[in-house]
Design a protein around this motif. Structure first.
Motif, PDB file in Angstrom:
ATOM      1  N   VAL A 273       0.835  -1.202   0.000  1.00 54.34           N
ATOM      2  CA  VAL A 273       0.000   0.000   0.000  1.00 54.34           C
ATOM      3  C   VAL A 273       0.872   1.255   0.000  1.00 54.34           C
ATOM      4  N   VAL A 274       1.879   1.285   0.848  1.00 59.25           N
ATOM      5  CA  VAL A 274       2.769   2.454   0.919  1.00 59.25           C
ATOM      6  C   VAL A 274       3.565   2.595  -0.375  1.00 59.25           C
ATOM      7  N   ASP A 275       4.043   1.495  -0.916  1.00 58.55           N
ATOM      8  CA  ASP A 275       4.789   1.535  -2.175  1.00 58.55           C
ATOM      9  C   ASP A 275       3.910   2.048  -3.309  1.00 58.55           C
ATOM     10  N   GLY A 276       2.674   1.568  -3.380  1.00 62.01           N
ATOM     11  CA  GLY A 276       1.750   2.053  -4.398  1.00 62.01           C
ATOM     12  C   GLY A 276       1.468   3.529  -4.259  1.00 62.01           C
ATOM     13  N   PHE A 277       1.353   4.019  -3.044  1.00 60.26           N
ATOM     14  CA  PHE A 277       1.130   5.442  -2.804  1.00 60.26           C
ATOM     15  C   PHE A 277       2.285   6.283  -3.344  1.00 60.26           C
ATOM     16  N   PHE A 278       3.514   5.897  -3.020  1.00 58.58           N
ATOM     17  CA  PHE A 278       4.661   6.674  -3.464  1.00 58.58           C
ATOM     18  C   PHE A 278       4.890   6.553  -4.970  1.00 58.58           C
ATOM     19  N   VAL A 279       4.697   5.372  -5.516  1.00 61.99           N
ATOM     20  CA  VAL A 279       4.872   5.204  -6.956  1.00 61.99           C
ATOM     21  C   VAL A 279       3.837   6.023  -7.712  1.00 61.99           C
ATOM     22  N   SER A 280       2.595   6.004  -7.276  1.00 66.08           N
ATOM     23  CA  SER A 280       1.559   6.758  -7.989  1.00 66.08           C
ATOM     24  C   SER A 280       1.766   8.260  -7.880  1.00 66.08           C
ATOM     25  N   ASN A 281       2.285   8.724  -6.754  1.00 62.84           N
ATOM     26  CA  ASN A 281       2.485  10.162  -6.581  1.00 62.84           C
ATOM     27  C   ASN A 281       3.756  10.675  -7.243  1.00 62.84           C
ATOM     28  N   PHE A 282       4.813   9.881  -7.287  1.00 63.67           N
ATOM     29  CA  PHE A 282       6.086  10.391  -7.764  1.00 63.67           C
ATOM     30  C   PHE A 282       6.508   9.849  -9.122  1.00 63.67           C
ATOM     31  N   ALA A 283       6.028   8.692  -9.532  1.00 63.88           N
ATOM     32  CA  ALA A 283       6.442   8.125 -10.816  1.00 63.88           C
ATOM     33  C   ALA A 283       5.338   8.186 -11.859  1.00 63.88           C
ATOM     34  N   GLY A 284       4.108   8.371 -11.451  1.00 65.10           N
ATOM     35  CA  GLY A 284       3.022   8.533 -12.411  1.00 65.10           C
ATOM     36  C   GLY A 284       2.113   7.328 -12.495  1.00 65.10           C
ATOM     37  N   GLU A 285       1.074   7.511 -13.315  1.00 65.56           N
ATOM     38  CA  GLU A 285       0.054   6.477 -13.435  1.00 65.56           C
ATOM     39  C   GLU A 285       0.535   5.238 -14.172  1.00 65.56           C
TER      40      GLU A 285
ATOM     41  N   ALA B 190       3.570   3.929 -14.216  1.00 69.81           N
ATOM     42  CA  ALA B 190       4.400   3.123 -13.309  1.00 69.81           C
ATOM     43  C   ALA B 190       3.526   2.410 -12.278  1.00 69.81           C
ATOM     44  N   PHE B 191       2.494   3.086 -11.821  1.00 67.37           N
ATOM     45  CA  PHE B 191       1.579   2.469 -10.851  1.00 67.37           C
ATOM     46  C   PHE B 191       0.815   1.307 -11.483  1.00 67.37           C
ATOM     47  N   ALA B 192       0.403   1.476 -12.740  1.00 69.77           N
ATOM     48  CA  ALA B 192      -0.279   0.389 -13.446  1.00 69.77           C
ATOM     49  C   ALA B 192       0.669  -0.795 -13.644  1.00 69.77           C
ATOM     50  N   GLY B 193       1.925  -0.516 -13.969  1.00 70.00           N
ATOM     51  CA  GLY B 193       2.909  -1.589 -14.113  1.00 70.00           C
ATOM     52  C   GLY B 193       3.163  -2.313 -12.808  1.00 70.00           C
ATOM     53  N   LEU B 194       3.212  -1.562 -11.734  1.00 68.58           N
ATOM     54  CA  LEU B 194       3.402  -2.167 -10.410  1.00 68.58           C
ATOM     55  C   LEU B 194       2.233  -3.075 -10.059  1.00 68.58           C
ATOM     56  N   ASN B 195       1.017  -2.617 -10.332  1.00 66.67           N
ATOM     57  CA  ASN B 195      -0.167  -3.431 -10.046  1.00 66.67           C
ATOM     58  C   ASN B 195      -0.256  -4.645 -10.955  1.00 66.67           C
ATOM     59  N   PHE B 196       0.351  -4.595 -12.106  1.00 69.74           N
ATOM     60  CA  PHE B 196       0.357  -5.740 -13.017  1.00 69.74           C
ATOM     61  C   PHE B 196       1.363  -6.795 -12.581  1.00 69.74           C
ATOM     62  N   VAL B 197       2.520  -6.374 -12.080  1.00 64.72           N
ATOM     63  CA  VAL B 197       3.617  -7.290 -11.746  1.00 64.72           C
ATOM     64  C   VAL B 197       3.520  -7.832 -10.325  1.00 64.72           C
ATOM     65  N   PHE B 198       2.984  -7.058  -9.401  1.00 60.51           N
ATOM     66  CA  PHE B 198       2.999  -7.441  -7.991  1.00 60.51           C
ATOM     67  C   PHE B 198       2.308  -8.772  -7.700  1.00 60.51           C
ATOM     68  N   PRO B 199       1.160  -9.091  -8.306  1.00 64.50           N
ATOM     69  CA  PRO B 199       0.554 -10.409  -8.025  1.00 64.50           C
ATOM     70  C   PRO B 199       1.443 -11.580  -8.442  1.00 64.50           C
ATOM     71  N   TYR B 200       2.163 -11.442  -9.532  1.00 60.52           N
ATOM     72  CA  TYR B 200       3.076 -12.506  -9.951  1.00 60.52           C
ATOM     73  C   TYR B 200       4.230 -12.679  -8.951  1.00 60.52           C
ATOM     74  N   CYS B 201       4.709 -11.561  -8.425  1.00 59.90           N
ATOM     75  CA  CYS B 201       5.744 -11.647  -7.387  1.00 59.90           C
ATOM     76  C   CYS B 201       5.218 -12.357  -6.144  1.00 59.90           C
ATOM     77  N   MET B 202       3.979 -12.089  -5.769  1.00 61.63           N
ATOM     78  CA  MET B 202       3.390 -12.728  -4.598  1.00 61.63           C
ATOM     79  C   MET B 202       3.183 -14.230  -4.827  1.00 61.63           C
ATOM     80  N   ILE B 203       2.876 -14.631  -6.051  1.00 63.44           N
ATOM     81  CA  ILE B 203       2.741 -16.053  -6.354  1.00 63.44           C
ATOM     82  C   ILE B 203       4.084 -16.752  -6.190  1.00 63.44           C
TER      83      ILE B 203
END
Length: 68
Positions: free
Chosen positions: A36-48, A50-63
């Motif tokens: 949650v904190v990582d998503g907050f900082f990525v969305s505010n400082f790197a843009g939408e 990067a945030f979409a890419g993070l949300n796409f990759v993060f579930p695969y990392c959790m698997i």
């Protein structure tokens, strides 16, 4: 003074099960807070994008983490 170790072959009571899974529960709470904190900082400082890419990759990392 030696601590009694928990073995999977032992009879599990509710208290023993909680003691056995407690480290995993705490770790998942920290991972959830981190995401949650990582998503907050990525969305505010790197843009939408990067945030979409993070949300796409993060579930695969959790698997991968779940199987390891």
């Amino acid at each position: 003074m030696s601590k009694a170790r928990i073995k999977l072959s032992d009879h599990f009571t509710f208290r023993r099960i909680l003691r056995f899974v407690f480290p995993s529960v705490i770790m998942m709470l920290f991972i959830s807070i981190y995401s949650v904190v990582d998503g907050f900082f990525v969305s505010n400082f790197a843009g939408e994008d990067a945030f979409a890419g993070l949300n796409f990759v993060f579930p695969y990392c959790m698997i991968v983490v779940a199987f390891s």
